[in-house]
Design a protein around this motif. Structure first.
Motif, PDB file in Angstrom:
ATOM      1  N   UNK A 196      45.816  43.389  35.282  1.00 51.65           N
ATOM      2  CA  UNK A 196      45.560  42.542  34.116  1.00 51.65           C
ATOM      3  C   UNK A 196      44.195  42.851  33.506  1.00 51.65           C
ATOM      4  N   UNK A 197      43.185  43.019  34.367  1.00 55.23           N
ATOM      5  CA  UNK A 197      41.848  43.338  33.870  1.00 55.23           C
ATOM      6  C   UNK A 197      41.830  44.689  33.167  1.00 55.23           C
ATOM      7  N   UNK A 198      42.552  45.653  33.741  1.00 56.91           N
ATOM      8  CA  UNK A 198      42.607  46.981  33.136  1.00 56.91           C
ATOM      9  C   UNK A 198      43.258  46.926  31.761  1.00 56.91           C
ATOM     10  N   UNK A 199      44.311  46.131  31.623  1.00 61.04           N
ATOM     11  CA  UNK A 199      44.984  46.007  30.332  1.00 61.04           C
ATOM     12  C   UNK A 199      44.062  45.358  29.299  1.00 61.04           C
ATOM     13  N   UNK A 200      43.279  44.373  29.730  1.00 57.91           N
ATOM     14  CA  UNK A 200      42.317  43.743  28.826  1.00 57.91           C
ATOM     15  C   UNK A 200      41.226  44.729  28.408  1.00 57.91           C
ATOM     16  N   UNK A 201      40.745  45.514  29.372  1.00 55.47           N
ATOM     17  CA  UNK A 201      39.712  46.507  29.059  1.00 55.47           C
ATOM     18  C   UNK A 201      40.242  47.570  28.103  1.00 55.47           C
ATOM     19  N   UNK A 202      41.494  47.965  28.298  1.00 52.69           N
ATOM     20  CA  UNK A 202      42.103  48.946  27.389  1.00 52.69           C
ATOM     21  C   UNK A 202      42.248  48.383  25.976  1.00 52.69           C
ATOM     22  N   UNK A 203      42.248  47.057  25.872  1.00 52.49           N
ATOM     23  CA  UNK A 203      42.344  46.413  24.556  1.00 52.49           C
ATOM     24  C   UNK A 203      40.963  46.080  23.988  1.00 52.49           C
ATOM     25  N   UNK A 204      39.908  46.494  24.697  1.00 50.58           N
ATOM     26  CA  UNK A 204      38.559  46.336  24.161  1.00 50.58           C
ATOM     27  C   UNK A 204      37.769  45.172  24.700  1.00 50.58           C
ATOM     28  N   UNK A 205      38.312  44.441  25.694  1.00 54.63           N
ATOM     29  CA  UNK A 205      37.634  43.270  26.229  1.00 54.63           C
ATOM     30  C   UNK A 205      37.072  43.574  27.620  1.00 54.63           C
ATOM     31  N   UNK A 206      35.780  43.340  27.812  1.00 55.53           N
ATOM     32  CA  UNK A 206      35.160  43.596  29.110  1.00 55.53           C
ATOM     33  C   UNK A 206      35.342  42.361  29.988  1.00 55.53           C
ATOM     34  N   UNK A 207      36.450  42.334  30.718  1.00 52.03           N
ATOM     35  CA  UNK A 207      36.779  41.259  31.649  1.00 52.03           C
ATOM     36  C   UNK A 207      36.962  41.898  33.019  1.00 52.03           C
ATOM     37  N   UNK A 208      36.407  41.271  34.055  1.00 53.29           N
ATOM     38  CA  UNK A 208      36.445  41.850  35.395  1.00 53.29           C
ATOM     39  C   UNK A 208      37.332  41.025  36.329  1.00 53.29           C
ATOM     40  N   UNK A 209      38.027  41.694  37.240  1.00 57.29           N
ATOM     41  CA  UNK A 209      38.837  40.983  38.235  1.00 57.29           C
ATOM     42  C   UNK A 209      37.992  40.593  39.446  1.00 57.29           C
ATOM     43  N   UNK A 210      38.311  39.463  40.034  1.00 58.46           N
ATOM     44  CA  UNK A 210      37.691  39.046  41.287  1.00 58.46           C
ATOM     45  C   UNK A 210      38.779  39.113  42.355  1.00 58.46           C
ATOM     46  N   UNK A 211      38.569  39.973  43.344  1.00 58.31           N
ATOM     47  CA  UNK A 211      39.610  40.303  44.318  1.00 58.31           C
ATOM     48  C   UNK A 211      39.383  39.570  45.639  1.00 58.31           C
ATOM     49  N   UNK A 212      40.456  39.429  46.417  1.00 53.72           N
ATOM     50  CA  UNK A 212      40.295  39.005  47.801  1.00 53.72           C
ATOM     51  C   UNK A 212      39.804  40.245  48.591  1.00 53.72           C
ATOM     52  N   UNK A 213      38.937  40.090  49.597  1.00 52.23           N
ATOM     53  CA  UNK A 213      38.572  38.826  50.249  1.00 52.23           C
ATOM     54  C   UNK A 213      37.372  38.112  49.647  1.00 52.23           C
ATOM     55  N   UNK A 214      36.847  38.571  48.490  1.00 54.43           N
ATOM     56  CA  UNK A 214      35.765  37.832  47.845  1.00 54.43           C
ATOM     57  C   UNK A 214      36.202  36.401  47.574  1.00 54.43           C
ATOM     58  N   UNK A 215      37.455  36.238  47.160  1.00 55.82           N
ATOM     59  CA  UNK A 215      38.087  34.925  47.033  1.00 55.82           C
ATOM     60  C   UNK A 215      39.292  34.920  47.963  1.00 55.82           C
ATOM     61  N   UNK A 216      39.822  33.741  48.345  1.00 61.27           N
ATOM     62  CA  UNK A 216      40.960  33.704  49.268  1.00 61.27           C
ATOM     63  C   UNK A 216      42.173  34.453  48.720  1.00 61.27           C
ATOM     64  N   UNK A 217      42.933  35.051  49.610  1.00 54.73           N
ATOM     65  CA  UNK A 217      44.150  35.752  49.218  1.00 54.73           C
ATOM     66  C   UNK A 217      45.092  34.785  48.510  1.00 54.73           C
ATOM     67  N   UNK A 218      45.617  35.208  47.380  1.00 57.25           N
ATOM     68  CA  UNK A 218      46.469  34.354  46.566  1.00 57.25           C
ATOM     69  C   UNK A 218      45.718  33.601  45.492  1.00 57.25           C
TER      70      UNK A 218
END
Length: 373
Positions: free
Chosen positions: A323-345
């Motif tokens: 999802x973040x990659x699709x937003x970046x390809x559309x010109x928006x600098x949005x970053x994903x926050x992944x597990x385990x930085x946040x709980x899985x799910x």
């Protein structure tokens, strides 16, 4: 040497295999929806012009401070700035640190002692965790913003008791239940140290913070404020009593054993505070936050937040990264926050809104989000 190099290689390979390897990235031409520049001060031409005007008043300034504050790095300007910052935030005193990390390391490593107890919110910032580790105090963690969990830990606490919280949490932009935490702290004779990094400039009168908004200054032992987010410059300060200031000068190693920030940095902080007290910076940000919420489809799972940080839950590392990659390809600098930085799910898109984002840019971002989520 060989064993060390093998360890480094293996550690990096493990991160790469888990798709969690961090790398530095240079600035892009994407529309900024990821920085902490909530009020747009870091890129403000008006603020830059004010700063350049002020610099001319000090033709004899030094490029560097030349030493720690306890050696050659202190001056009248710095101490007057600390007094001004304290006055603005309705605090008896303040002490400047080179960064928010240094401020948290300084107070948490020096004030709690062996035999004391520090009770930390589950989502507290890494700089606080590192400071707590250096303190040798006993550490308990309570469930994020859960008052029952906090009280359970207070019942176990020994020695002097400290509660470590953020007023606005950096990952999700949600707020601590400050009044209720103050009530519990007073019931158990505990002291609160509150990080206002993401509240400074955004909440309270003219950006004085969430503690100011709720009128709780007298119930908090210490506040950590930072200048590198909404204020657009660099550095931090600990707000508290004159005694606390003197204690930190004597015992906070991250203050004592480091070269002080240079004059130009302190001047930038002063000018930013002056600029913060003019215009309608907060109302402009509120308008953008409200627009974002109104344009986002109701089926999107978002975390409630009044701040510039808006988190959208997109379960699964692969899905949120896609999802973040699709937003970046559309010109928006949005970053994903992944597990385990946040709980899985509970993986998420962390979207930061700013005054330098136009209303059209925010609307276009929401339209894209509505299409892909």
């Amino acid at each position: 040497m060989k064993a060390i190099n093998e360890y480094i290689s293996a550690s990096l390979a493990e991160r790469k295999n888990k798709q969690s390897l961090r790398t530095l990235k240079q600035e892009t031409s994407l529309i900024d929806f990821c920085s902490n520049d909530y009020l747009g001060f870091a890129r403000s031409a008006e603020l830059k012009s004010l700063y350049e005007h002020e610099v001319k008043k000090y033709p004899e300034y030094l490029l560097g401070s030349t030493g720690s504050r306890l050696l050659a790095g202190n001056d009248k300007f710095t101490e007057e700035l600390e007094s001004e910052i304290a006055g603005f935030h309705n605090s008896e005193a303040s002490l400047l640190f080179n960064s928010g990390y240094d401020a948290n390391i300084g107070i948490f490593s020096s004030l709690p002692q062996r035999g004391d107890t520090i009770i930390c919110d589950q989502y507290i910032h890494a700089s606080i965790i590192d400071g707590v580790r250096l303190s040798h105090a006993t550490r308990y963690v309570f469930i994020h913003n859960d008052l029952n969990s906090l009280e359970e830990k207070l019942k176990l606490a020994k020695g002097r008791i400290f509660i470590a919280i953020e007023t606005v949490y950096s990952m999700d932009g949600d707020e601590a239940p400050l009044k209720e935490i103050c009530d519990l702290a007073e019931r158990y004779n505990a002291a609160i140290i509150a990080d206002e990094a993401h509240a400074t400039g955004v909440f309270g009168r003219q950006g004085r913070g969430l503690i100011d908004e709720l009128g709780l200054e007298s119930r908090i032992l210490a506040r950590i404020i930072t200048f590198g987010k909404a204020l657009g410059v660099h550095g931090a300060a600990v707000l508290g009593s004159n005694q606390l200031r003197s204690y930190l000068i004597n015992f906070a190693r991250s203050f004592i054993y480091t070269t002080a920030s240079p004059f130009l940095n302190h001047l930038a902080v002063k000018v930013s505070y002056t600029y913060l007290q003019t215009g309608d910076h907060q109302s402009k940000l509120i308008e953008r936050i409200q627009l974002f919420k109104s344009k986002l489809d109701s089926h999107i799972n978002s975390i409630s937040s009044r701040s510039g940080i808006q988190a959208l839950i997109v379960p699964g590392n692969a899905k949120v990264r896609e999802s973040a990659k699709e937003l970046q390809n559309s010109g928006f600098d949005v970053r994903p926050i992944l597990s385990p930085t946040v709980p899985e799910g509970a993986e998420r898109l962390r979207i930061c809104l700013h005054n330098h984002n136009s209303l059209a840019e925010i609307t276009n971002l929401c339209n894209k989000l509505n299409n892909i989520l």
